[in-house]
Design a protein around this motif. Sequence first.
Motif: not given
Ligand code: KG4
Length: 337
Positions: A139-140, A169, A275, A304
């Motif tokens: 994740s982020g 990313f 991710v 996701s």
């Molecule tokens: O799980 P999440 O929604 O939030 C957290 O718990 O951090 O993850 C967000 C992260 C961000 O860094 C975003 O750029 C990444 O997930 N993300 C992606 C994609 N969709 C979201 N990274 C790469 N490719 C994607 N398609």
Amino acid sequence: MDTWILGIESSCDDTAAAVLCNQELKSNVIASQAVHAQYGGVVPELASRAHQQNIVPVVDAALKQAGIRPEQLHAVAFTRGPGLLGSLLVGTSFAKAFAYSLDLPLIEVDHLQGHILSHFIHREGAEEPRFPFLCLLVSGGHTQIVRMNSHFDREIVGTTIDDAAGEAFDKAAKILGFPYPGGPQIDRLARMGNPSVFHFSEAHIPAYDYSFSGLKTSFLYLVRDRLRENPHFIEENAADLCASFQFAVCSTLMKKLVKAAKDLRIREVAIAGGVSANSGLQQALREAADKYHWTIHIPTLSFSTDNAAMIAIAGYYKYAMGTFSGIHAVPYTRSEK
Ligand code: KG4
Ligand code: ZN
């Protein structure tokens, strides 16, 4: 008897509420905060304010879409951590007030646990993972390989020693001048590019751990040096830059996951977290599944990235075990595991 759970998620920049009846999703509402895009990252102060504005309408919409009255719920599940303190406080305080006013049990959920358990929300044509399984949680804020022995027995096999994959990313996207969060845009452009045009230094970290800060620096230096020679370097090479960077992240993620699966002799493998929406990672997982005879689990896009359905499903299992929280539950900002 049916169990109706309201889930509330507010750990970062998405205000979300969802209703589940057992493992069936009845509603899944998310208000994302566009305000952060211009700042290149989440601004905590602005995030808490936006949660405060959004939480009541989002919960109201989730209940209405599910066609249920608050009194018909069996419990309220909320994200207790990890995340941003101000953001978590909004969801936690709301959940407490809502639950206690209706005399409903309150259930705290760990955000990372929620991401993994999202695989147990019923989906037409998808099988639940069987224990024990490995989950690559990307994740982020986190990058972990987790061995799940049961719904709540989570063993961390490997983790990042610096940046999370999503952070890598987003930082690469920022270098290219894309708005936050840039992961999805890198993914889109990567589909049109050649992954073997640019090469970045790879970290050599022991066991199943990761490091992404070197990759980010290597990307930054390459772009900076080439811009000196050609001011249009980014526009002219955006697709190849994205494809090459994405390939580097995904192959690093996969190498350790393959090693862990081999060493632990586990062939049931899932991915979770923002991710896991990445098309390159999904493709690499499918190829590994063919090669190593894995059974794989890939979440749909709505499960996701951050959502409250994952908090509700974790709440559903905790409700079944009778694990409830008291009125004194306070958020935690860092991972307890
Ligand atoms: O799980 P999440 O929604 O939030 C957290 O718990 O951090 O993850 C967000 C992260 C961000 O860094 C975003 O750029 C990444 O997930 N993300 C992606 C994609 N969709 C979201 N990274 C790469 N490719 C994607 N398609
Ligand atoms: Zn998340």
